[in-house]
Design a protein around this motif. Structure first.
Motif, PDB file in Angstrom:
ATOM      1  N   UNK A  64       0.858  -1.174   0.000  1.00 13.13           N
ATOM      2  CA  UNK A  64       0.000   0.000   0.000  1.00 13.13           C
ATOM      3  C   UNK A  64       0.896   1.226   0.000  1.00 13.13           C
ATOM      4  N   UNK A  65       0.681   2.133  -0.963  1.00 13.88           N
ATOM      5  CA  UNK A  65       1.485   3.358  -1.043  1.00 13.88           C
ATOM      6  C   UNK A  65       0.927   4.377  -0.048  1.00 13.88           C
ATOM      7  N   UNK A  66       1.820   4.964   0.737  1.00 22.32           N
ATOM      8  CA  UNK A  66       1.421   5.790   1.878  1.00 22.32           C
ATOM      9  C   UNK A  66       1.929   7.218   1.753  1.00 22.32           C
ATOM     10  N   UNK A  67       1.251   8.114   2.420  1.00 22.28           N
ATOM     11  CA  UNK A  67       1.758   9.463   2.662  1.00 22.28           C
ATOM     12  C   UNK A  67       2.614   9.439   3.924  1.00 22.28           C
ATOM     13  N   UNK A  68       3.437  10.465   4.160  1.00 25.02           N
ATOM     14  CA  UNK A  68       4.206  10.507   5.411  1.00 25.02           C
ATOM     15  C   UNK A  68       3.322  10.402   6.658  1.00 25.02           C
ATOM     16  N   UNK A  69       2.162  11.042   6.641  1.00 23.11           N
ATOM     17  CA  UNK A  69       1.270  10.971   7.798  1.00 23.11           C
ATOM     18  C   UNK A  69       0.757   9.549   8.007  1.00 23.11           C
ATOM     19  N   UNK A  70       0.489   8.832   6.929  1.00 21.90           N
ATOM     20  CA  UNK A  70       0.041   7.450   7.060  1.00 21.90           C
ATOM     21  C   UNK A  70       1.150   6.557   7.592  1.00 21.90           C
ATOM     22  N   UNK A  71       2.394   6.804   7.200  1.00 21.09           N
ATOM     23  CA  UNK A  71       3.521   6.043   7.755  1.00 21.09           C
ATOM     24  C   UNK A  71       3.555   6.225   9.268  1.00 21.09           C
ATOM     25  N   UNK A  72       3.414   7.467   9.714  1.00 24.24           N
ATOM     26  CA  UNK A  72       3.410   7.734  11.151  1.00 24.24           C
ATOM     27  C   UNK A  72       2.248   6.999  11.827  1.00 24.24           C
ATOM     28  N   UNK A  73       1.098   6.932  11.148  1.00 24.53           N
ATOM     29  CA  UNK A  73      -0.034   6.203  11.703  1.00 24.53           C
ATOM     30  C   UNK A  73       0.259   4.725  11.877  1.00 24.53           C
ATOM     31  N   UNK A  74       0.904   4.114  10.894  1.00 22.49           N
ATOM     32  CA  UNK A  74       1.233   2.689  10.995  1.00 22.49           C
ATOM     33  C   UNK A  74       2.294   2.441  12.063  1.00 22.49           C
ATOM     34  N   UNK A  75       3.214   3.362  12.225  1.00 25.25           N
ATOM     35  CA  UNK A  75       4.181   3.225  13.319  1.00 25.25           C
ATOM     36  C   UNK A  75       3.466   3.263  14.667  1.00 25.25           C
ATOM     37  N   UNK A  76       2.345   3.970  14.720  1.00 26.68           N
ATOM     38  CA  UNK A  76       1.578   4.052  15.962  1.00 26.68           C
ATOM     39  C   UNK A  76       0.640   2.880  16.194  1.00 26.68           C
ATOM     40  N   UNK A  77       0.438   2.037  15.167  1.00 22.89           N
ATOM     41  CA  UNK A  77      -0.415   0.879  15.383  1.00 22.89           C
ATOM     42  C   UNK A  77      -1.510   0.650  14.358  1.00 22.89           C
ATOM     43  N   UNK A 211      22.574   7.244   6.641  1.00 18.12           N
ATOM     44  CA  UNK A 211      22.493   7.744   5.270  1.00 18.12           C
ATOM     45  C   UNK A 211      21.075   8.158   4.897  1.00 18.12           C
ATOM     46  N   UNK A 212      20.083   7.486   5.494  1.00 13.69           N
ATOM     47  CA  UNK A 212      18.700   7.714   5.113  1.00 13.69           C
ATOM     48  C   UNK A 212      17.933   8.526   6.153  1.00 13.69           C
ATOM     49  N   UNK A 213      18.635   9.241   6.998  1.00 14.19           N
ATOM     50  CA  UNK A 213      17.967  10.045   8.027  1.00 14.19           C
ATOM     51  C   UNK A 213      16.988  11.041   7.418  1.00 14.19           C
ATOM     52  N   UNK A 214      17.335  11.580   6.260  1.00 15.93           N
ATOM     53  CA  UNK A 214      16.456  12.547   5.611  1.00 15.93           C
ATOM     54  C   UNK A 214      15.091  11.986   5.277  1.00 15.93           C
ATOM     55  N   UNK A 215      15.025  10.674   4.996  1.00 15.40           N
ATOM     56  CA  UNK A 215      13.736  10.046   4.714  1.00 15.40           C
ATOM     57  C   UNK A 215      12.875   9.981   5.964  1.00 15.40           C
ATOM     58  N   UNK A 216      13.519   9.770   7.117  1.00 15.74           N
ATOM     59  CA  UNK A 216      12.783   9.709   8.375  1.00 15.74           C
ATOM     60  C   UNK A 216      12.361  11.098   8.845  1.00 15.74           C
ATOM     61  N   UNK A 217      13.138  12.116   8.473  1.00 16.51           N
ATOM     62  CA  UNK A 217      12.779  13.478   8.854  1.00 16.51           C
ATOM     63  C   UNK A 217      11.470  13.928   8.227  1.00 16.51           C
ATOM     64  N   UNK A 218      11.056  13.262   7.151  1.00 13.99           N
ATOM     65  CA  UNK A 218       9.817  13.628   6.468  1.00 13.99           C
ATOM     66  C   UNK A 218       8.574  13.180   7.243  1.00 13.99           C
ATOM     67  N   UNK A 219       8.757  12.281   8.219  1.00 16.89           N
ATOM     68  CA  UNK A 219       7.615  11.669   8.898  1.00 16.89           C
ATOM     69  C   UNK A 219       7.186  12.513  10.091  1.00 16.89           C
ATOM     70  N   UNK A 220       5.936  12.980  10.128  1.00 18.80           N
ATOM     71  CA  UNK A 220       5.507  13.872  11.211  1.00 18.80           C
ATOM     72  C   UNK A 220       5.440  13.148  12.556  1.00 18.80           C
ATOM     73  N   UNK A 221       6.048  13.760  13.558  1.00 16.45           N
ATOM     74  CA  UNK A 221       5.981  13.218  14.912  1.00 16.45           C
ATOM     75  C   UNK A 221       6.826  11.997  15.160  1.00 16.45           C
TER      76      UNK A 221
END
Length: 344
Positions: A64-77, A211-221
């Protein structure tokens, strides 16, 4: 029969059978692609045969292709739900701009694309966003939807691609199997595994390095420095299994491992039966999943959205095809726990 897609390899993975089309002089790839975009061909026998070759099997990789906000949602459960694709059908798409067109939240911009990738626990967890299971999706008016329209042919809207699309059956939440991944598609075509799911701990282990810290910086919260992110929300669906008639919370690691959820490896016995458990109810005659509730209110998601169901419930679209509403608990009918049994 000819494989569609230049990079497909016939029989490369038996769990990911390629989409096939009977191309010939009078039925070119361009013609097939054009047919997939037209409502006229929703019930066409040729298109139906082509669509049926895109099989989901136990262990098929889904994305499933996600937005940054959706990635943060999945990290939350959050659990997998809604529109998704077989990973093999979009493997040739590596550019973030192409992949972001498949997002479900309506936005298509972003220099990075993200995704949730997991292996299917069972084919029964997925269905086509079309007849007969979802006859009303394609008829929903533009003002009541988010994201691309649903064509009803079983293929995603595209000017030049032939991509079969799926939804989780009845737009259900699916329990997340072991070794699911949150991934990023970086500019230049790099695919980066950011996190992998640890079902026993109900959390995510970070795999992406500095190396990929910039990708994680895109994720809210989301703190890019955390090596382990525990899920804060309990799942709205879960797996239960039995051993000699006794019930246990279970974990799926498809295609072959279905076990008791236990912190110690020695206690992770294989279950003899497996079911997906969730709450269902009727509200104003409309079947819904019960996602959240207290003594007064319940958050509901429609199993089969159509014009009549939206009119009856006033449900709002939160992402492509996903319609939810809040309802008084005392107005729910046939409120029950549903167990959907898998064949192991």
């Amino acid at each position: 029969m000819t494989v569609t897609g230049e990079d497909s390899q016939l029989g490369a993975d038996p769990l990911d059978p390629p989409l096939m089309a009977p191309l010939r002089r009078d039925l070119t790839w361009q013609h097939v692609q054009s047919m997939s975009q037209s409502a006229v061909y929703r019930d066409d026998a040729t298109m139906r045969r082509i669509r049926e070759t895109a099989v989901v099997r136990r262990g098929t990789r889904m994305t499933k292709i996600l937005s940054p906000a959706q990635v943060a949602g999945h990290l939350g459960g959050w659990l997998p739900y809604g529109f998704c694709y077989r990973a093999c059908d979009i493997a040739h798409l590596t550019d973030p701009e192409q992949l972001n067109l498949l997002r479900t939240d309506g936005a298509v911009d972003g220099r990075v694309a993200y995704g949730l990738r997991w292996r299917a626990t069972d084919p029964m967890d997925f269905e086509l966003p079309a007849d007969p299971g979802q006859p009303g999706l394609a008829a929903l008016p533009a003002h009541s939807r988010i994201g691309a329209m649903v064509l009803g042919t079983g293929f995603t809207p595209s000017t030049d691609e032939l991509i079969p699309e799926y939804i989780t059956a009845g737009f259900a939440d699916l329990p997340l199997p072991g070794n699911a991944q949150l991934i990023a598609y970086a500019p230049g075509g790099d695919e980066v595994v950011l996190y992998t799911y640890q079902p026993e701990q109900h959390g995510w282990l970070r795999l992406a390095g500095p190396r990929w810290r910039g990708l994680l910086d895109e994720l809210p919260g989301v703190s890019p420095d955390r090596e382990y992110v525990p899920c804060t929300a309990a799942g709205t669906a879960r797996l239960v299994g039995t051993i000699d008639g006794k019930e246990y919370e279970a974990v799926a690691d498809p295609p072959n491992e279905f076990r008791v959820r236990a912190l110690t490896r020695a206690a992770r016995y294989s279950v003899q039966t497996l079911s997906r458990r969730a709450e269902q109810a009727l509200w104003r005659g409309v079947p819904c999943w019960v996602l959240q509730r207290d003594e007064t209110w319940a958050r509901l998601r429609l199993l089969r959205p159509d014009v009549d169901a939206l009119s009856a419930t006033g449900a709002r679209c939160y992402e492509r095809g996903v319609y939810e509403a809040w309802a008084p608990v005392d107005e729910l009918a046939d409120h029950h726990i549903s167990d959907l049994a898998y064949q192991l």
